[in-house]
Design an enzyme around this catalytic site. Structure first.
Site, mmCIF file in Angstrom:
data_model
loop_
_atom_site.group_PDB
_atom_site.id
_atom_site.type_symbol
_atom_site.label_atom_id
_atom_site.label_comp_id
_atom_site.label_asym_id
_atom_site.label_seq_id
_atom_site.Cartn_x
_atom_site.Cartn_y
_atom_site.Cartn_z
ATOM 1 N N GLU A 164 1.211 -1.409 0.230
ATOM 2 C CA GLU A 164 0.051 0.038 -0.014
ATOM 3 C C GLU A 164 0.650 1.024 -0.074
ATOM 4 O O GLU A 164 0.589 1.874 -0.561
ATOM 5 C CB GLU A 164 -0.801 -0.454 1.882
ATOM 6 C CG GLU A 164 -2.527 -0.819 1.009
ATOM 7 C CD GLU A 164 -2.880 -0.704 -0.108
ATOM 8 O OE1 GLU A 164 -2.538 0.273 -0.098
ATOM 9 O OE2 GLU A 164 -3.959 -1.755 -0.757
ATOM 10 N N THR A 222 2.401 5.703 -7.471
ATOM 11 C CA THR A 222 2.851 4.726 -8.329
ATOM 12 C C THR A 222 2.330 4.060 -8.823
ATOM 13 O O THR A 222 0.914 3.174 -8.421
ATOM 14 C CB THR A 222 4.730 3.936 -7.695
ATOM 15 O OG1 THR A 222 4.817 5.051 -6.500
ATOM 16 C CG2 THR A 222 5.274 3.757 -8.251
ATOM 17 N N LEU A 255 11.748 4.633 -6.854
ATOM 18 C CA LEU A 255 10.514 4.688 -6.962
ATOM 19 C C LEU A 255 9.734 6.154 -6.183
ATOM 20 O O LEU A 255 8.351 6.608 -6.482
ATOM 21 C CB LEU A 255 9.546 3.930 -5.275
ATOM 22 C CG LEU A 255 9.289 2.161 -5.463
ATOM 23 C CD1 LEU A 255 9.318 1.687 -4.835
ATOM 24 C CD2 LEU A 255 8.391 2.013 -7.083
ATOM 25 N N TYR A 262 -6.481 6.851 4.745
ATOM 26 C CA TYR A 262 -6.804 5.297 3.659
ATOM 27 C C TYR A 262 -6.190 4.249 3.691
ATOM 28 O O TYR A 262 -6.523 3.081 3.484
ATOM 29 C CB TYR A 262 -6.559 5.808 1.942
ATOM 30 C CG TYR A 262 -6.044 4.634 1.006
ATOM 31 C CD1 TYR A 262 -6.843 4.346 1.207
ATOM 32 C CD2 TYR A 262 -4.897 4.011 0.808
ATOM 33 C CE1 TYR A 262 -7.299 2.906 -0.259
ATOM 34 C CE2 TYR A 262 -4.500 3.221 0.397
ATOM 35 C CZ TYR A 262 -5.866 2.450 -0.149
ATOM 36 O OH TYR A 262 -5.629 1.195 -0.910
ATOM 37 N N ASP A 269 -9.267 6.066 -1.350
ATOM 38 C CA ASP A 269 -8.450 6.439 -2.407
ATOM 39 C C ASP A 269 -9.013 7.364 -3.535
ATOM 40 O O ASP A 269 -10.350 7.651 -3.642
ATOM 41 C CB ASP A 269 -7.249 5.816 -2.843
ATOM 42 C CG ASP A 269 -7.658 4.371 -4.135
ATOM 43 O OD1 ASP A 269 -9.436 4.329 -3.711
ATOM 44 O OD2 ASP A 269 -6.878 3.395 -4.251
ATOM 45 N N CYS A 326 -13.686 1.281 -14.081
ATOM 46 C CA CYS A 326 -14.546 3.627 -13.959
ATOM 47 C C CYS A 326 -13.375 4.032 -14.273
ATOM 48 O O CYS A 326 -12.568 4.373 -13.168
ATOM 49 C CB CYS A 326 -15.064 3.574 -13.051
ATOM 50 S SG CYS A 326 -15.794 4.757 -12.714
ATOM 51 N N CYS A 366 -17.952 0.911 -19.621
ATOM 52 C CA CYS A 366 -19.504 1.114 -18.916
ATOM 53 C C CYS A 366 -20.138 -0.227 -19.004
ATOM 54 O O CYS A 366 -20.851 -0.534 -18.566
ATOM 55 C CB CYS A 366 -20.115 1.701 -18.855
ATOM 56 S SG CYS A 366 -19.729 4.049 -18.365
ATOM 57 N N CYS A 382 -25.688 1.793 -11.420
ATOM 58 C CA CYS A 382 -25.111 3.775 -11.790
ATOM 59 C C CYS A 382 -25.735 4.662 -12.259
ATOM 60 O O CYS A 382 -25.864 4.560 -13.141
ATOM 61 C CB CYS A 382 -23.139 3.240 -12.683
ATOM 62 S SG CYS A 382 -22.510 4.823 -12.743
#
Length: 345
Positions: free
Chosen positions: A36, A42, A79, A119, A137, A191, A199, A208
């Site tokens: 995470e 990244t 990174l 998060y 996020d 998405c 979609c 949606c």
């Protein structure tokens, strides 16, 4: 809409379509945590190689708490956002000292660790410990905004908190890991953030609101960013008898604690550069201007010119390193463009 309606189709889709990623094999709190942090800012594909190498070199919290700073930063090289790596080590030391070497499972304990925000705390608690907590996020904000037809500005912290509250009402331990990862995966694969999301293959297309109201291209709403500040810099590639002058940057500030070439503010012309070299008692054999380069950070941009200076005496106040030795140092991407080429390059 009733947000609970998205749980079944989303988790079913995720279980059938999730990507084969190294941190999803034999899930552990340590692997979830490291992945995470690496995934912040990244791309997933870029993280895979770094993650697997990191796990081999630093397989546990104990190893992480004791790792040499230069080795840690070298493993992180490429990174970017190196403060993430420094915070990993700081957090590992806290875990060893305050939690008996075990990554805590509660949101309150997790968010108290260096480098862990709301998060990441939610992600570790839910993915590693099945705590019914949201992990919101950018991908999740985009998916939820479209599904709910929300026109609230997702760049505002208040919007994020409201989305977290919506999720807290529906999350249960029995499905939270697959559900949270499903939201992230849907945002990454289906998405997507441009105006042409897929979609037609989205498992939530029948629910949606943005799709039903033809608002997909307009949602999510995101406030305008502050223009990135541009700074002019002059990089000095000072070579003496096949070795190059390198300095370790200060412990605080941009690229803190990393190695790089001497860098001066502004774009110096050759006359100004010669004055600087004279003031610093560097005798010059040749000066060659290099191709300019720019490096983009989150909030600013370095517009760099560079000079390769062949010196007649060793520049004082710097480390002198050979080409081979430079490869072993943690040199940030901003400077790597100017590294001397190998003979076979």
């Amino acid at each position: 809409m009733n947000l609970e309606e998205i749980v079944a189709p989303l988790t079913t889709w995720y279980r059938a379509n999730k990507r084969d990623l190294p941190w999803r094999k034999e899930v552990t709190p340590y692997k979830v945590w490291i992945s995470e942090i690496m995934l912040q800012q990244t791309r997933v594909e870029a993280v895979k190689v770094y993650f697997e190498r990191f796990m081999k070199e630093v397989p546990s919290v104990l190893h992480l708490s004791k790792i040499d700073d230069d080795q840690l930063l070298k493993l992180w090289e490429g990174l970017g956002y190196y403060q993430r790596a420094r915070n990993l080590k700081k957090a590992a030391q806290v875990i060893m000292g305050q939690f008996d070497g075990k990554i805590p499972s509660t949101y309150a304990d997790l968010i108290s660790l260096p480098g862990i925000g709301s998060y990441t705390a939610g992600a570790i608690a839910s993915l590693a410990f099945q705590r019914p907590l949201p992990a919101v996020d950018g991908n999740v904000l985009r998916v939820l905004s479209r599904v709910m037809g929300s026109t609230k500005d997702i760049s505002r912290e208040q919007t994020k908190k409201e989305m977290e509250q919506h999720l807290r009402k529906i999350l249960k331990s029995s499905f939270v890991s697959d559900f949270n990862q499903g939201l992230m995966e849907l945002g990454a694969l289906i998405c997507v953030p441009d105006t042409t999301p897929k979609c037609e293959v989205c498992p939530l297309r029948h629910l949606c609101i943005a799709r039903k109201q033809d608002l997909v291209s307009l949602i999510p709403i995101k406030g305008s960013k502050t223009p990135r500040k541009k700074l002019e810099k002059t990089v000095l590639i000072l070579e003496y008898k096949g070795s190059y002058a390198i300095e370790k940057r200060p412990k605080e500030g941009l690229l803190a604690g990393l190695y790089g070439f001497p860098i001066l503010d502004g774009h110096l012309n050759e006359e100004d550069l010669r004055h600087w070299l004279t003031r610093n008692h560097i005798q010059v054999q040749t000066i060659e201007r290099q191709k300019p380069h720019k490096h983009v950070f989150t909030h600013l941009e370095w517009q760099m010119i560079a000079y390769h200076v062949l010196c007649q005496n060793p520049p004082s106040g710097y480390l002198l390193k050979s080409k081979e030795a430079l490869e072993k140092l943690s040199i940030p991407t901003a400077f790597q463009y100017f590294l001397p080429k190998k003979e076979n390059d």
